[in-house]
Design an enzyme around this catalytic site. Sequence first.
Site, PDB file in Angstrom:
ATOM      1  N   TYR A  65      -9.854  -1.434  -2.861  1.00 24.78           N
ATOM      2  CA  TYR A  65      -9.036  -1.231  -3.844  1.00 24.78           C
ATOM      3  C   TYR A  65      -8.460   0.191  -3.126  1.00 24.78           C
ATOM      4  O   TYR A  65      -9.981   0.892  -2.950  1.00 24.78           O
ATOM      5  CB  TYR A  65      -7.904  -1.462  -4.672  1.00 24.78           C
ATOM      6  N   CYS A  66      -7.388   0.378  -2.666  1.00 22.93           N
ATOM      7  CA  CYS A  66      -6.792   2.136  -2.087  1.00 22.93           C
ATOM      8  C   CYS A  66      -5.302   2.105  -2.520  1.00 22.93           C
ATOM      9  O   CYS A  66      -5.018   1.424  -3.202  1.00 22.93           O
ATOM     10  CB  CYS A  66      -7.391   2.407  -0.702  1.00 22.93           C
ATOM     11  N   GLN A  67      -4.447   3.016  -1.694  1.00 21.71           N
ATOM     12  CA  GLN A  67      -3.210   2.935  -1.987  1.00 21.71           C
ATOM     13  C   GLN A  67      -2.498   2.122  -1.892  1.00 21.71           C
ATOM     14  O   GLN A  67      -1.984   1.644  -2.586  1.00 21.71           O
ATOM     15  CB  GLN A  67      -2.853   4.196  -2.242  1.00 21.71           C
ATOM     16  N   ILE A  94      -3.346  -0.498  -4.964  1.00 22.26           N
ATOM     17  CA  ILE A  94      -2.962   0.136  -6.204  1.00 22.26           C
ATOM     18  C   ILE A  94      -1.544   0.282  -6.392  1.00 22.26           C
ATOM     19  O   ILE A  94      -0.711  -0.288  -7.064  1.00 22.26           O
ATOM     20  CB  ILE A  94      -3.034   1.335  -7.407  1.00 22.26           C
TER      21      ILE A  94
END
Length: 176
Positions: A65-67, A94
């Site tokens: 995952y990333c932002q 996230i």
Amino acid sequence: MTQLLYINALELNKMMSEKVVKLYDIREIDEFQRDHIKNAKNTPLSKLDVQDFSELTTNDNVVFYCQGGNRTKQCEAKLQLLNVDKVLVLDGGIAAWKKHGLSIKENQKAPLPIMRQVQIIAGSLIVLVVILGYSVSPMFFLLSGFVGAGLTFAGISGFCGMANILMLLPYNKKTH
């Protein structure tokens, strides 16, 4: 080739309660230090190398995952080279996880991510310069052009002088 599947935050949360999940956060170190999903390992996209995941086995439950999802989309081709049957990607990153009120590990004392600091300072400078340009001297408008040119150069080249200066400040020093 590894199968790449997107999973939503609620599905991931359920999966994490039922089985062992290897969770990888591909945001940069300063973002990860501020907050991340519990038990996630930080593997910044800027340093992501398939060789770093040689310990994975074909049956591992692997989630990246990333932002907000853009960075994971950028590295889909790399993720498909991993030695696992399938790679899961947290859809919406996230941000989607937080939107559902799911638990994160948070460090309020960590500084804001460098790029947010750059945005705050650049935006504040431009507002200040516009005020000074109208109230003191039109020459101040030149400074707005300078800030805009710096941001444009940073976007094109990937080098942000303001970010490099901000990283020198004591509160932005890495603590690991």
